[in-house]
Every structure is written in C-alpha cells, then in structure tokens.
Design a protein around this motif. Sequence first.
Motif, PDB file in Angstrom:
ATOM      1  N   GLN A  10       0.820  -1.213   0.000  1.00  0.00           N
ATOM      2  CA  GLN A  10       0.000   0.000   0.000  1.00  0.00           C
ATOM      3  C   GLN A  10       0.852   1.260   0.000  1.00  0.00           C
ATOM      4  N   VAL A  11       1.965   1.219   0.724  1.00  0.00           N
ATOM      5  CA  VAL A  11       2.797   2.407   0.898  1.00  0.00           C
ATOM      6  C   VAL A  11       3.816   2.575  -0.229  1.00  0.00           C
ATOM      7  N   ALA A  12       4.252   1.474  -0.817  1.00  0.00           N
ATOM      8  CA  ALA A  12       5.327   1.516  -1.816  1.00  0.00           C
ATOM      9  C   ALA A  12       5.107   2.530  -2.941  1.00  0.00           C
ATOM     10  N   PRO A  13       3.920   2.640  -3.520  1.00  0.00           N
ATOM     11  CA  PRO A  13       3.743   3.581  -4.645  1.00  0.00           C
ATOM     12  C   PRO A  13       3.833   5.055  -4.251  1.00  0.00           C
ATOM     13  N   PHE A  38       8.707  -1.868  -5.589  1.00  0.00           N
ATOM     14  CA  PHE A  38       7.290  -1.712  -5.922  1.00  0.00           C
ATOM     15  C   PHE A  38       6.888  -0.249  -6.063  1.00  0.00           C
ATOM     16  N   SER A  39       7.868   0.638  -6.139  1.00  0.00           N
ATOM     17  CA  SER A  39       7.581   2.068  -6.224  1.00  0.00           C
ATOM     18  C   SER A  39       7.891   2.604  -7.617  1.00  0.00           C
ATOM     19  N   HIS A  86      19.565  10.271  -5.464  1.00  0.00           N
ATOM     20  CA  HIS A  86      18.627  11.157  -6.169  1.00  0.00           C
ATOM     21  C   HIS A  86      17.807  10.361  -7.187  1.00  0.00           C
ATOM     22  N   GLY A  87      16.492  10.492  -7.098  1.00  0.00           N
ATOM     23  CA  GLY A  87      15.609   9.767  -7.999  1.00  0.00           C
ATOM     24  C   GLY A  87      15.294   8.363  -7.536  1.00  0.00           C
ATOM     25  N   GLY A  88      15.864   7.965  -6.397  1.00  0.00           N
ATOM     26  CA  GLY A  88      15.634   6.611  -5.893  1.00  0.00           C
ATOM     27  C   GLY A  88      15.294   6.599  -4.420  1.00  0.00           C
ATOM     28  N   ILE A 124      22.600  21.839  -1.955  1.00  0.00           N
ATOM     29  CA  ILE A 124      22.262  20.809  -2.953  1.00  0.00           C
ATOM     30  C   ILE A 124      20.859  20.288  -2.657  1.00  0.00           C
ATOM     31  N   ARG A 125      20.009  20.232  -3.660  1.00  0.00           N
ATOM     32  CA  ARG A 125      18.656  19.710  -3.499  1.00  0.00           C
ATOM     33  C   ARG A 125      18.586  18.292  -4.068  1.00  0.00           C
ATOM     34  N   VAL A 126      17.874  17.431  -3.350  1.00  0.00           N
ATOM     35  CA  VAL A 126      17.743  16.043  -3.794  1.00  0.00           C
ATOM     36  C   VAL A 126      16.279  15.615  -3.745  1.00  0.00           C
ATOM     37  N   ASP A 127      15.985  14.617  -4.538  1.00  0.00           N
ATOM     38  CA  ASP A 127      14.654  14.017  -4.533  1.00  0.00           C
ATOM     39  C   ASP A 127      14.834  12.523  -4.312  1.00  0.00           C
ATOM     40  N   CYS A 128      14.724  12.106  -3.070  1.00  0.00           N
ATOM     41  CA  CYS A 128      14.871  10.689  -2.772  1.00  0.00           C
ATOM     42  C   CYS A 128      13.915  10.294  -1.643  1.00  0.00           C
TER      43      CYS A 128
END
Length: 329
Positions: A10-13, A38-39, A86-88, A124-128
Amino acid sequence: MQEVYRITRQVAPTSATVLLTGETGSGKELVARALHEFSPRRTGPFIRVNCGALSESLLESELFGHVRGAFTSAVESRTGRFEAAHGGTIFLDEINSVSYTLQVKLLRVLQEQEFERVGESKTIRVDCRVVAATNRDLHDEIDAGRFRDDLYYRLNVVPIYLPPLREHPDDIPLLVDFFLKKYAAANKKPAPAIMENAVEALQTYVWPGNVRELQNYIERAFVLATGNVLTLDLFPRHVQGLAPVRMRRSGPRSPQQLCQELVSASMSEVGESSSNLYDRLVTQIEKELFSQVLKSCGGVQTKAATRLGINRNTLHKKIEDYGLEATDG
C-alpha cells in the motif's frame, strides 16, 4: 507478516517516509528493498547506509559528501549517499546510532530535501525517498536524550513493525524450503528433503537471531549433509533442545523475548514431554509481563506495544485474553 505485506504494497507507490522497527535479522532490509522495487522509483538507485558502522564525522561525510580539503584526509571531493540516491531510495539502517548533532542535519534533509556537503556552502537539493530502520525502542532513546523527538515524528510517517521469527513459526517450513533451493542452485545440486522432527525442532526454537540465524543454520546443515535428507543432528544442540538457548550478547531484547528465552533455556533440560508445563509457564509470565509494562506506560497501548516489541493488534488481543486494563491510545 500478512499485515507487513499489505502495508508494504500500500505504501510503496507513495513517497512517504517509512520507519521499520524489528529485531536484528528480522528482514528490515528486505522490506526496504521491496518498498523501492514496488515504487515508481524502481529504476532509480537503492542506496543503503549502515549508520551504526561509522563515527559521527565519517557518517556525515558519507551521507552528505565533502569537498577537497574539508578535513585532513579529504584529498578529493566526494559525492554523498543522499546525492547518490537522487531519484531513488535511501535506506538508513540503525538510525538510532546517529549522533544527536547529526540528527539536526538529517531532519533538515527530510523536511527541506536539501543539504550542504562538508566544507562547502553551496546548497544541494535532492529528490529521494527515505526508509529508516531501528532495532531499538526509539521512545526509550528519546527519554534517554539520545534521539530527537522531532526527527522521530518526521521518520515515523508510516511505521512498519516486523515481528520476530518466533511469532510466526508457521512460516519456517516455507523459509527452509526457500533456503534449501537457494543453496542447491548455488552449488548445482538437487535440493535435499528435511526430516519432520527437524522441522518441528526449528519451529520450537525461539530464534534470537531471527531469519538470519535460520538461514545460517540451514546453510550449515546443507553443507554438512552426506545424503539427500537433512536430519536433526545436523543442527546445533541448542536448536535440537539438548542445550540452553544461546542468549544474544549484543543489542537489546524485548521483555517478551527475554522471558521466552529464559523459559526455553530452563525447559530444554526438562524434555519434550513437558510442553504443557512450558505453555503454562509462558502464559503466567507473559500475563505478568504485559501487566507490568502496561502500568509503566500508563495503560497506553501504542507505547506498551513498542516496548514489548509486538504490534498493537497483538497487544490488544493479549489484553482481552488476560483481562488486563488499558486505554485506547
């Protein structure tokens, strides 16, 4: 475990931060990897950091990176784990080991998704996605002044509790079959069978090392077997019930685990015919244990469940079974 699977799927996505709690060897990293696989981030990196394996200064550099000359041994610039993720997904194992000072920087990354490398002022900005894990009761760490409550609340967006192996012994035959096929394939041999009394012994043992301990003993039996059947004598004496259970010397044990280990150790010298006595002893001690923990937590079920190392649903059932008093918190 079905609840673990349900929440994981349920949480993975989503991008929600997840806090995994469970004893050493209970499979926290496997759940962290499942959350990643699963994301939508599955094509990105999965970066694991063992926070308990590094000193404060090394961990800061490992997480955030550093520039050349930031400290004596910094002969060249280095990218940190957050930047690499980043991205993961970044998996922070043993999060309870992070120093109080470094926790402030972690909180900022969780809230703002930004940081600076050691020795550099550039942001530095990251998306993880962040998944953290601990084998300790973070409420106790907060009470002891070793863990920030604001960081705990930021990590504990979606908590997932992994029960110890002794709480789901019906899974042991499935795990044994999985490991036997794994080692058989690795060694290019047919997977051996296992004697029924050996399976029964594995299901009776309390597994202080959880699934990791089971895997090690299955590999050991596979290597030592001279035929195509694993017999009980291929397993350690304490697993067979012929010697006291070997207590773990490192890491905390929940009160419930300690209780069960002590009873198992004493009963191993009485014999298998005393299973009724074993069950009665466990029930009496468990009832008293739950009563005392509930009292120390002011009757609050959520806090009591965390200290006992069980999930809230299990505690609620025990409260009903033993007729104990508690609040709905």
